[in-house]
Design a protein around this motif. Structure first.
Motif, PDB file in Angstrom:
ATOM      1  N   LEU A  99      45.349  41.652  42.594  1.00  0.00           N
ATOM      2  CA  LEU A  99      44.869  41.463  41.189  1.00  0.00           C
ATOM      3  C   LEU A  99      44.464  39.954  41.476  1.00  0.00           C
ATOM      4  N   ARG A 100      45.095  39.166  42.149  1.00  0.00           N
ATOM      5  CA  ARG A 100      44.677  37.784  42.294  1.00  0.00           C
ATOM      6  C   ARG A 100      43.544  37.530  43.017  1.00  0.00           C
ATOM      7  N   CYS A 101      43.359  38.286  43.998  1.00  0.00           N
ATOM      8  CA  CYS A 101      42.152  38.343  44.960  1.00  0.00           C
ATOM      9  C   CYS A 101      41.085  38.778  44.099  1.00  0.00           C
ATOM     10  N   ASN A 102      41.045  39.860  43.308  1.00  0.00           N
ATOM     11  CA  ASN A 102      39.583  40.134  42.531  1.00  0.00           C
ATOM     12  C   ASN A 102      39.407  39.065  41.640  1.00  0.00           C
ATOM     13  N   GLU A 103      40.432  38.380  41.026  1.00  0.00           N
ATOM     14  CA  GLU A 103      40.317  37.517  39.867  1.00  0.00           C
ATOM     15  C   GLU A 103      39.839  36.153  40.541  1.00  0.00           C
ATOM     16  N   LYS A 104      40.585  35.731  41.623  1.00  0.00           N
ATOM     17  CA  LYS A 104      40.204  34.299  41.959  1.00  0.00           C
ATOM     18  C   LYS A 104      39.014  34.242  43.388  1.00  0.00           C
ATOM     19  N   ILE A 105      39.036  35.216  43.981  1.00  0.00           N
ATOM     20  CA  ILE A 105      38.326  35.313  45.236  1.00  0.00           C
ATOM     21  C   ILE A 105      36.890  35.996  44.834  1.00  0.00           C
ATOM     22  N   LYS A 106      37.227  37.352  44.750  1.00  0.00           N
ATOM     23  CA  LYS A 106      35.793  38.164  44.816  1.00  0.00           C
ATOM     24  C   LYS A 106      34.758  37.852  43.522  1.00  0.00           C
ATOM     25  N   PHE A 107      35.514  37.787  42.367  1.00  0.00           N
ATOM     26  CA  PHE A 107      34.769  37.684  41.109  1.00  0.00           C
ATOM     27  C   PHE A 107      35.068  36.432  40.453  1.00  0.00           C
ATOM     28  N   ALA A 108      35.392  35.326  41.279  1.00  0.00           N
ATOM     29  CA  ALA A 108      35.294  34.166  40.737  1.00  0.00           C
ATOM     30  C   ALA A 108      34.413  33.138  41.920  1.00  0.00           C
TER      31      ALA A 108
END
Length: 360
Positions: A99-108
């Protein structure tokens, strides 16, 4: 449309990039280097953080005939995903790093950089459907990843492309083989990509150190055992409790709660795990939120059971009242709200679980 295809080195992202090419997009492949020392993260074909994965992604890009780059995101990943993971466990919660990876890395971080470079969207191999800005479950419910994408805002979804949502995993592998992609039979990643040996408890112990404390019985207050760190436990856990004496009634015990301040793990009977009220914080809506309390379905862990519920919310958080009790709901996980729909369940939004209880 210019798109950046995030290529992890696995079969899903390779086929997603291929479908983007077929759709007529101007595609550039990028592999995210998430570790300053790739060998410190998972090795072999089980993760997304290795030198092998980078090479597999490059070979897939060569087959597709698209430009390919490697972006060093190790510093951002360590700060936003790994450090968050450790802080959450230290606080007695059970986080989901995907969840954090999608939120902070891939889509931020990645999406922001892509847009700054003139790209219109980021393509990923997530199994979910996205049409007209509406995020839905994948047709392959066994592989559905809409749960870990429910942290995305509408503006982020506007810059995302998920080409695999209408296919099963078996269909994706067959297509990869037909296209001559060497990753067609590569095993799926499992566990947590940044824990090299898959031993989460060992990783936490190395990073957080030893903090001995008591394991106590919820009913009697008796000390049934000890632990080296409350972070090694999660609500609902039964095995590996290190109890040195049986419970008074001789029945198995489960983790009911973790209290970091007292450094105590509380255990109790299985029936004590049942909850029907879930409170959560930091809500994120993928669509304009419904007005007032609304009926929906909620999912409380990745690939977990779905519950009918009524959700009430404000800017600070939300409360979900479940029609039937759930078991083993862990703070730190996400609660994701879905609206059943004949065309596929619609993701409404998500929030981070703060607490769960049973109504009197």
């Amino acid at each position: 449309m210019r798109v950046l295809a995030a290529m992890s080195g696995g079969v899903d992202s390779a086929v997603a990039a291929a479908r983007a090419v077929d759709a007529g997009y101007d595609v550039t492949g990028v592999h995210l280097a998430l570790s300053a020392n790739p060998q410190a993260y998972r090795t072999g074909a089980r993760g997304c953080c290795t030198l092998e994965d980078s090479r597999d992604a490059r070979r897939a890009a060569d087959v597709l005939g698209i430009p390919f780059y490697v972006w060093d995101m190790a510093e951002e990943f360590r700060e936003d995903v790994v450090e968050d993971f450790l802080a959450e466990y230290a606080a007695g919660r059970t986080p989901n790093p995907c969840l954090r990876c999608n939120e902070k890395i891939k889509f931020a971080a990645v999406l922001d950089r892509a847009r700054a470079l003139g790209f219109d969207a980021v393509v990923t191999g997530h199994h979910a459907r996205l049409a007209d800005g509406v995020l839905r479950r994948s047709v392959d419910h066994a592989k559905d990843q809409s749960y870990v994408l429910a942290v995305l805002r509408p503006d982020q979804l506007a810059g995302a492309v998920f080409p695999l949502g209408d296919s099963t995993k078996a269909q994706v592998r067959a297509e990869a083989a037909q296209r001559g992609l060497a990753v067609a039979d590569k095993p799926d990643s499992h566990d947590i990509c940044f824990i090299a040996d898959g031993d989460t408890r060992g990783f936490l112990h190395r990073e957080l150190g030893s903090e001995p404390g008591d394991i106590v019985d919820a009913d009697t207050g008796e000390v049934l055992g000890s632990h080296d760190g409350a972070y090694a436990y999660t609500v609902g856990q039964r095995r590996g409790l290190n109890l040195t004496r049986p419970a008074p009634d001789g029945q198995p015990r489960y983790v009911l709660s973790i209290t970091p301040v007292q450094n105590t793990v509380t255990v109790g009977r299985r029936e004590a795990l049942a909850v029907d009220t879930v409170t959560a914080e930091r809500p994120v809506w993928t669509v304009p939120p419904p007005v007032g309390p609304f009926d929906c379905q909620v999912q409380l862990r990745a690939h977990g059971e779905v519950f009918d519920a009524t959700v009430d919310y404000d800017a600070a958080g939300l409360t979900a009242t479940l029609r039937a009790p759930a078991s083993g709901v862990a703070p730190g996980q996400a609660i994701v709200a879905y609206r059943p729909d004949p065309a596929g369940d619609v993701v409404l939004g998500s929030a981070t679980i703060a607490a769960a209880a049973r109504a009197a």
